[in-house]
Motif scaffolding. Structure first.
Motif, short mmCIF file in Angstrom:
data_model
loop_
_atom_site.label_atom_id
_atom_site.label_comp_id
_atom_site.label_asym_id
_atom_site.label_seq_id
_atom_site.Cartn_x
_atom_site.Cartn_y
_atom_site.Cartn_z
N THR A 47 0.84 -1.20 0.00
CA THR A 47 0.00 0.00 0.00
C THR A 47 0.88 1.25 0.00
OG1 THR A 47 -1.67 -1.19 1.23
CG2 THR A 47 -1.87 1.20 1.22
N SER A 66 2.67 1.51 -3.41
CA SER A 66 1.80 1.83 -4.55
C SER A 66 1.19 3.22 -4.44
CB SER A 66 0.69 0.80 -4.68
OG SER A 66 1.25 -0.47 -4.76
N ASN A 67 1.11 3.74 -3.20
CA ASN A 67 0.58 5.09 -3.06
C ASN A 67 1.44 6.12 -3.79
OD1 ASN A 67 -1.78 4.72 -1.77
ND2 ASN A 67 -0.93 4.89 0.29
N GLY A 108 2.21 5.83 -6.62
CA GLY A 108 1.61 5.90 -7.94
C GLY A 108 0.69 7.11 -8.10
N ARG A 109 0.06 7.52 -6.98
CA ARG A 109 -0.80 8.72 -7.03
C ARG A 109 -0.01 9.95 -7.49
NH1 ARG A 109 -4.98 8.32 -2.88
NH2 ARG A 109 -4.31 6.88 -1.29
N THR A 150 2.58 10.04 -9.44
CA THR A 150 3.30 9.90 -10.71
C THR A 150 3.07 11.15 -11.56
OG1 THR A 150 2.74 7.57 -10.64
CG2 THR A 150 3.58 8.38 -12.73
N GLY A 165 -0.58 10.22 -12.43
CA GLY A 165 -1.15 10.05 -11.09
C GLY A 165 -2.07 11.23 -10.78
N ASN A 179 -9.20 8.92 -7.99
CA ASN A 179 -8.72 7.80 -7.16
C ASN A 179 -8.89 6.43 -7.82
OD1 ASN A 179 -7.54 6.89 -4.85
ND2 ASN A 179 -9.50 6.46 -3.85
N ARG A 232 -2.04 4.61 -10.23
CA ARG A 232 -2.11 3.74 -9.05
C ARG A 232 -3.28 2.75 -9.17
NH1 ARG A 232 -5.21 4.26 -4.90
NH2 ARG A 232 -4.76 3.11 -2.99
N PHE A 239 -3.22 -1.26 -9.09
CA PHE A 239 -4.00 -1.95 -8.06
C PHE A 239 -5.16 -2.74 -8.64
CE2 PHE A 239 -3.51 -0.43 -3.48
CZ PHE A 239 -2.15 -0.33 -3.59
N THR A 284 -6.27 -6.84 -6.72
CA THR A 284 -4.85 -6.45 -6.68
C THR A 284 -3.98 -7.71 -6.57
OG1 THR A 284 -5.64 -4.64 -5.31
CG2 THR A 284 -3.26 -4.81 -5.64
#
Ligand code: HEM
Length: 256
Positions: free
Chosen positions: A174, A177-178, A180-181, A183, A187, A201, A206, A210, A219
């Protein structure tokens, strides 16, 4: 037309182009024979091997060790696939059973320790390549192939980390991968996100990784397929190019 030709010449004479394509288009029979000889026959059966290419003190054998560990991971991973089921109901108990019950449960430990060792070996290999200046021409193309291999190795570790489906793996993935938000462009919280309308979201880099807004069964399945099929296949392809290019560049050693 003249501008187009100038642009074409600029591209063909640039360092990037020349680092990828060594010789021009083989447009005579002689050049064609030389291309086949050089890229295929002499590649498989070189007439000589450089001493530095097989000297442990030069290569540290870290490239070879990385490849050996990749093979260990492939074999142990395949055996693990006989037992492990990628669903939230079974993933964790299957891992526990692999440790406690299943014959050859040691494969799970070998797979885990092998993964750690491979990451270390790849870093050491990159360090050696850097220290011997092997990133310089004519090997700059292979250095870039190596950078992709490093990213793929780290992605293999990252996707595999989620599979035991315990608290450690869920929260570690988690956190990872967060990112990724954030990016850039792709993102929904990253710089330049406004360039792509509608990012949110459940629809951004991300969410793509996921398989949805939050971490869940989708995921787990997505990471499983990436871990067992996609990334190993792509890595094998890049390794083949890497090995082919090592020989074409005249084996490991100081620039000729
Ligand atoms: C899965 C990962 C990798 C594998 C299996 C691998 C494998 C190998 C092998 C077997 C060699 C020849 C022997 C040696 O020098 O050890 C080699 C050479 C080389 N590798 Fe890698 N490699 C990997 C990752 C990387 C990375 C991360 C880089 C750099 C970013 C890199 C750049 C190079 C270069 C430039 C050479 C030529 C070295 C020279 O000629 O002295 N490789 N690799």
């Amino acid at each position: 037309m003249a501008n187009l030709r100038k642009l074409q010449e600029g591209i063909v004479n640039s360092q990037i182009w020349k680092s990828i394509f060594r010789v021009g288009i083989p447009n005579t029979n002689r050049k064609r024979v030389l291309a086949v000889l050089g890229s295929l026959i002499l590649h498989l059966h070189p007439v000589k091997v450089r001493r530095s290419g097989v000297r442990m003190s030069y290569t540290w054998c870290m490239g070879g060790t990385s490849f050996f560990l990749f093979l260990v991971e492939t074999v142990t991973g395949l055996l693990l696939m006989f037992y492990y089921r990628p669903t939230i109901e079974y993933a964790y108990p299957d891992i526990m059973d692999l440790r406690e019950q299943a014959p050859f449960g040691i494969m799970r430990e070998m797979h885990r320790w092998g993964a750690h060792a491979m990451v270390i070996a790849v870093w050491l290999h990159m360090f050696r390549v850097f220290m011997t200046g092997s990133y310089k021409p004519p090997r700059e193309f292979n250095w870039n192939v190596g950078v992709i291999l490093l990213v793929l190795t780290l992605l293999l570790s990252f996707t595999g980390y989620l599979l035991p489906w315990d608290q450690l793996s869920i929260w570690a993935v988690t956190v990872g991968s967060n990112m990724g938000r954030a990016t850039p462009v792709l993102g929904h919280e990253g710089p330049g996100h406004e360039l792509i309308p509608g990012l949110n979201n459940v629809y951004d880099a991300r969410a793509f990784l996921f398989g949805g807004g939050e971490i869940g069964p989708h995921t787990l399945l997505r990471f499983y397929i990436l871990h067992c099929i996609f990334i190993p296949l792509i890595a094998s392809l890049f390794m083949a190019v890497h090995f082919w290019r090592i020989r074409r560049d005249g084996f490991s050693g100081p620039a000729l």
